[in-house]
Design an enzyme around this catalytic site. Structure first.
Site, PDB file in Angstrom:
ATOM      1  N   ASP A 124       0.602  -1.127  -0.025  1.00  0.00           N
ATOM      2  CA  ASP A 124       0.019  -0.070   0.045  1.00  0.00           C
ATOM      3  C   ASP A 124       0.798   1.349   0.142  1.00  0.00           C
ATOM      4  O   ASP A 124       1.904   1.297  -0.517  1.00  0.00           O
ATOM      5  CB  ASP A 124      -0.872   0.074   1.086  1.00  0.00           C
ATOM      6  CG  ASP A 124      -0.245  -0.253   2.454  1.00  0.00           C
ATOM      7  OD1 ASP A 124       0.878   0.182   2.754  1.00  0.00           O
ATOM      8  OD2 ASP A 124      -0.899  -1.086   3.358  1.00  0.00           O
ATOM      9  N   SER A 125       0.268   2.250   0.759  1.00  0.00           N
ATOM     10  CA  SER A 125       1.155   3.556   0.717  1.00  0.00           C
ATOM     11  C   SER A 125       2.530   3.605   1.080  1.00  0.00           C
ATOM     12  O   SER A 125       3.571   4.130   0.707  1.00  0.00           O
ATOM     13  CB  SER A 125       0.296   4.679   1.509  1.00  0.00           C
ATOM     14  OG  SER A 125      -0.063   4.125   2.803  1.00  0.00           O
ATOM     15  N   LEU A 126       2.811   2.937   2.159  1.00  0.00           N
ATOM     16  CA  LEU A 126       4.265   2.572   2.635  1.00  0.00           C
ATOM     17  C   LEU A 126       4.925   1.796   1.616  1.00  0.00           C
ATOM     18  O   LEU A 126       6.259   2.475   1.455  1.00  0.00           O
ATOM     19  CB  LEU A 126       4.280   1.635   3.859  1.00  0.00           C
ATOM     20  CG  LEU A 126       5.231   1.401   4.698  1.00  0.00           C
ATOM     21  CD1 LEU A 126       6.092   2.747   5.288  1.00  0.00           C
ATOM     22  CD2 LEU A 126       5.396   0.381   5.594  1.00  0.00           C
ATOM     23  N   HIS A 309       3.309   9.235   7.329  1.00  0.00           N
ATOM     24  CA  HIS A 309       3.927   7.981   6.590  1.00  0.00           C
ATOM     25  C   HIS A 309       5.292   8.078   6.921  1.00  0.00           C
ATOM     26  O   HIS A 309       5.981   9.105   7.455  1.00  0.00           O
ATOM     27  CB  HIS A 309       3.494   8.002   5.300  1.00  0.00           C
ATOM     28  CG  HIS A 309       2.185   7.579   4.875  1.00  0.00           C
ATOM     29  ND1 HIS A 309       0.965   8.186   5.433  1.00  0.00           N
ATOM     30  CD2 HIS A 309       1.643   6.555   4.211  1.00  0.00           C
ATOM     31  CE1 HIS A 309      -0.094   7.487   4.825  1.00  0.00           C
ATOM     32  NE2 HIS A 309       0.173   6.395   4.270  1.00  0.00           N
TER      33      HIS A 309
END
Length: 331
Positions: A124-126, A309
């Site tokens: 995902d975003s990571l 993040h």
């Protein structure tokens, strides 16, 4: 005259379109070689940003370049390498790369050979590197786009340390069975995984036969286990059970796709860690010893990327922690 596909070493999921390719995933990169004093980069993309690197140094960052040929001139006359990489995730848009063009008097040469090692990162975003070069947790949508740089995500950094070609198949906000805050309940990461063009329903990426990763790293679950919102059909128990079942099925799909020689790494992170560990244990108990668990240690991370993040500094730390583990699977 050599063709586009002889002149360009392409890594990432692309869809051929004549003497060009279309793509959607972040981190897709194109490498070439040329002789002369300059090179043109042919792009048609109004959504994403790109870094252009010549002889290993970034010489330009192209912000939503549009339909253009970007020129790098004034180089010493001789042989050079060129690399173009998509910095951010733009899943709702389709980008086109049309190859390299030599400056007058020069020539585009056959592209570099593929690296012997290949690693695929799923997440995902990571995994994308969401807002990792922002320097702040507070970002508006425009800042987020400009400060997401998949080329310095932990996956890209780890792969380069291991001299491996890599795919960053990351989608921000999506999970294995549930998305962040319960958005888009009819779609998950698994809906999109098989696609080359993420916005095209039913699209299927055709592996040209050259993508045979030694390792596939899966990091999905941070979004699944965000706080439940009113009206969602889940309880904590049913969500956890569905997550574990779907994760196991997804790993079996990867095993079928890539065969027994590919190591599958399931990453435990934040609230999903124990569930992922149980999934790996179940795979091992079922006879698949090629599934491995890796815990993402967050100690020392500042999470100064957009919306809390990982920052670019964090990505370097994560890569440095991940590389020894991946290296042990490559020997």
């Amino acid at each position: 005259m050599t063709s586009f596909f002889e002149q360009v070493h392409t890594v990432g999921r692309v869809k051929p379109r004549g003497e060009a390719v279309q793509f959607s995933w972040p981190g897709v990169y194109f490498e070439g070689r040329f002789r002369g004093t300059g090179v043109g980069v042919v792009l048609d993309c109004a959504a994403a940003d790109y870094d252009v690197q010549v002889d290993g140094a970034t010489v330009a960052t192209l912000v939503t370049p549009g339909d253009t040929t970007h020129w790098v001139d004034g180089l010493r006359d001789g042989e050079h390498t060129v690399r173009v990489v998509k910095r951010n995730d733009t899943p709702g848009d389709i980008s086109t790369f049309g190859g390299f063009v030599a400056a007058p008097g020069g020539a585009v040469l056959n592209g570099p050979a593929p690296r012997d090692r290949q690693i695929e990162f799923i997440g995902d975003s990571l995994t994308v590197g969401y807002g990792n070069v922002s320097g702040t947790r507070v970002c508006d949508p425009e800042q987020l786009k400009r400060t997401t740089n998949t080329d310095v995500s932990h996956g890209a950094l780890a792969a380069r340390q291991l001299d491996a070609d890599y795919q960053i198949n990351g989608l921000s906000g999506l999970g294995m069975v549930r998305n962040v805050a319960g958005i888009c309940p009819d779609l998950t990461y698994r809906t999109h995984y098989d696609r080359a063009l993420l916005s095209v329903d039913g699209d299927v990426w055709r592996n040209p036969g050259t993508w045979r990763p030694q390792i596939v790293v899966v990091n999905l679950g941070s979004n699944d286990f965000t706080d439940l919102t009113p009206g969602e059909p889940w309880t904590p128990e049913t969500l956890a059970a569905a997550y574990r079942a779907s994760y196991g099925a997804f790993l079996r799909t990867l095993r079928t796709r890539y065969g027994p020689a590919t190591a599958l790494v399931a990453v435990g992170f934040d609230r999903n860690a124990e569930h992922v560990r149980q999934v790996v244990e179940a795979c091992n108990d079922a006879g698949d010893s090629g599934v491995h668990y890796w815990y993402l240690d967050t100690s020392g991370l500042d999470f100064l990327g957009c919306d809390g993040h990982a920052s670019a500094r964090d990505d370097r730390l994560i890569a440095d922690r991940l590389v020894p583990f991946l290296s042990s699977l490559l020997t």
